[in-house]
Design a protein around this motif. Structure first.
Motif, PDB file in Angstrom:
ATOM      1  N   GLN A 242       0.815  -1.491   0.242  1.00 44.86           N
ATOM      2  CA  GLN A 242      -0.233   0.396  -0.113  1.00 44.86           C
ATOM      3  C   GLN A 242       0.833   1.560   0.034  1.00 44.86           C
ATOM      4  O   GLN A 242       0.910   1.959   1.434  1.00 44.86           O
TER       5      GLN A 242
ATOM      6  N   ASP B 293      -4.493   4.352  -1.128  1.00 46.28           N
ATOM      7  CA  ASP B 293      -4.720   2.592  -0.336  1.00 46.28           C
ATOM      8  C   ASP B 293      -5.383   2.589   0.812  1.00 46.28           C
ATOM      9  O   ASP B 293      -6.219   1.531   1.459  1.00 46.28           O
TER      10      ASP B 293
ATOM     11  N   GLU C 190     -14.818  -1.803  -2.537  1.00 49.25           N
ATOM     12  CA  GLU C 190     -13.675  -2.894  -2.542  1.00 49.25           C
ATOM     13  C   GLU C 190     -12.781  -2.511  -2.115  1.00 49.25           C
ATOM     14  O   GLU C 190     -12.354  -3.151  -1.954  1.00 49.25           O
ATOM     15  N   MET C 191     -12.220  -1.500  -2.164  1.00 49.88           N
ATOM     16  CA  MET C 191     -11.239  -1.186  -1.526  1.00 49.88           C
ATOM     17  C   MET C 191     -10.926  -1.579   0.455  1.00 49.88           C
ATOM     18  O   MET C 191      -9.671  -1.843   0.755  1.00 49.88           O
TER      19      MET C 191
ATOM     20  N   ARG D 238     -10.167   0.130  11.085  1.00 50.13           N
ATOM     21  CA  ARG D 238      -9.641   0.199   9.187  1.00 50.13           C
ATOM     22  C   ARG D 238      -9.587   2.101   9.238  1.00 50.13           C
ATOM     23  O   ARG D 238     -10.829   2.620   9.656  1.00 50.13           O
TER      24      ARG D 238
ATOM     25  N   ASP E 174     -12.836  -3.551   1.666  1.00 46.89           N
ATOM     26  CA  ASP E 174     -13.417  -5.123   1.741  1.00 46.89           C
ATOM     27  C   ASP E 174     -11.693  -5.675   2.261  1.00 46.89           C
ATOM     28  O   ASP E 174     -12.154  -6.847   2.332  1.00 46.89           O
ATOM     29  N   LYS E 175     -10.707  -5.252   1.025  1.00 51.03           N
ATOM     30  CA  LYS E 175      -9.469  -5.487   0.611  1.00 51.03           C
ATOM     31  C   LYS E 175      -8.472  -5.362   2.697  1.00 51.03           C
ATOM     32  O   LYS E 175      -7.367  -6.359   2.181  1.00 51.03           O
ATOM     33  N   LEU E 176      -8.495  -4.055   2.855  1.00 48.87           N
ATOM     34  CA  LEU E 176      -7.459  -3.501   3.562  1.00 48.87           C
ATOM     35  C   LEU E 176      -7.689  -4.983   4.637  1.00 48.87           C
ATOM     36  O   LEU E 176      -8.987  -5.107   5.926  1.00 48.87           O
ATOM     37  N   ALA E 177      -6.587  -5.313   5.362  1.00 46.48           N
ATOM     38  CA  ALA E 177      -6.034  -6.040   6.297  1.00 46.48           C
ATOM     39  C   ALA E 177      -6.455  -5.936   8.068  1.00 46.48           C
ATOM     40  O   ALA E 177      -6.007  -6.525   9.063  1.00 46.48           O
TER      41      ALA E 177
ATOM     42  N   PRO F 182     -10.875   0.906  -8.699  1.00 46.08           N
ATOM     43  CA  PRO F 182     -12.069  -0.168  -7.676  1.00 46.08           C
ATOM     44  C   PRO F 182     -12.528   0.833  -6.402  1.00 46.08           C
ATOM     45  O   PRO F 182     -11.796   1.815  -6.480  1.00 46.08           O
TER      46      PRO F 182
END
Length: 259
Positions: free
Chosen positions: A68, A73, A90-91, A100, A93-96, A86
């Motif tokens: 990132q 991001d 969508e972004m 957040r 949902d991808k954050l680890a 995206p």
């Protein structure tokens, strides 16, 4: 990448918007916030990137995922829905990351219900209307996702009439301020206060967030979030965003008070 066409304003539930921020509306409204999510809310051009980077550095600093490389991001834009990119959802949902950081320009009445149900912390930054207006006027020509700005007189009248993406400045700021009176998890900050004494405002922000950075960590955040440093930093200057035309102007211009 083909640049997106400029969209025209239309009335959306009483607020001027464009389809880049409303076409994914059901997914935005049904977004499931988590208790430890932190929302960053602003009217456009009120210091959004500045406070986003400060929060990013406070939470993750040098340990952020190497993949990132852009603040875009790391702090996704909740309602963004621009073709070939995206969506904000969508972004997110991808954050680890467990906590957040979520950016929005939505008026308070448009915030998805789950953020209130989860009692998420929210940081709102406001900026003097005149400086906000000047910054917005200089921003719109280079941001192809915004409507055509027109000349200064036309833009000034639009701003006063609330014919701007995300509506009237006054309604946006007062809406969030009034919500703060009944919702303890909203922390309001002012751009001018941050310019005057960033260390003091950082202390207040950390107190709200329950963070206790060391003096060294605090100094690092203050240094990295200086305007000139952010303007040179590819993570924060948005130089990689395809729908911004840097031949017209940089994303980060002056960052001044009283301009």
């Amino acid at each position: 990448m083909e640049l997106p066409p400029r969209r025209k304003l239309f009335d959306f539930q009483g607020v001027s918007m464009t389809h880049y921020f409303t076409d994914n509306w059901d997914n935005v409204q049904n977004f499931q916030a988590r208790e430890n999510d932190i929302m960053i809310a602003t009217y456009p051009k009120a210091g959004t990137t500045w406070i986003s980077y400060i929060l990013d550095q406070l939470h993750y600093g040098p340990v952020a995922p190497k993949c990132q490389t852009s603040l875009v991001d790391r702090v996704p834009f909740l309602e963004m829905n621009i073709p070939q990119i995206p969506t904000g959802i969508e972004m997110l949902d991808k954050l680890a990351t467990s906590a957040r950081l979520i950016k929005t320009h939505l008026p308070v009445q448009f915030i998805p219900r789950s953020f209130w149900e989860q009692n998420c912390r929210m940081v709102y930054v406001a900026r003097n209307a005149k400086d906000n207006l000047v910054s917005y006027f200089n921003f719109d020509p280079m941001n192809l996702a915004q409507p055509e700005p027109g000349d200064w007189n036309h833009f000034l009248q639009r701003f006063m009439d609330g014919k701007m993406v995300f509506g009237l400045w006054y309604d946006h700021v007062t809406g969030w301020w009034e919500k703060k009176q009944t919702h303890s998890k909203i922390h309001c900050m002012f751009y001018e206060d941050m310019i005057e004494d960033l260390g003091r405002e950082l202390d207040r922000l950390c107190s709200f967030l329950g963070l206790s950075p060391s003096l060294e960590e605090k100094a690092r955040v203050i240094e990295k979030s200086q305007f000139d440093n952010m303007k040179k930093n590819s993570m924060t200057n948005h130089s990689s965003i395809a729908f911004m035309d840097f031949k017209i102007s940089p994303f980060m211009r002056k960052g001044k008070v009283g301009d």
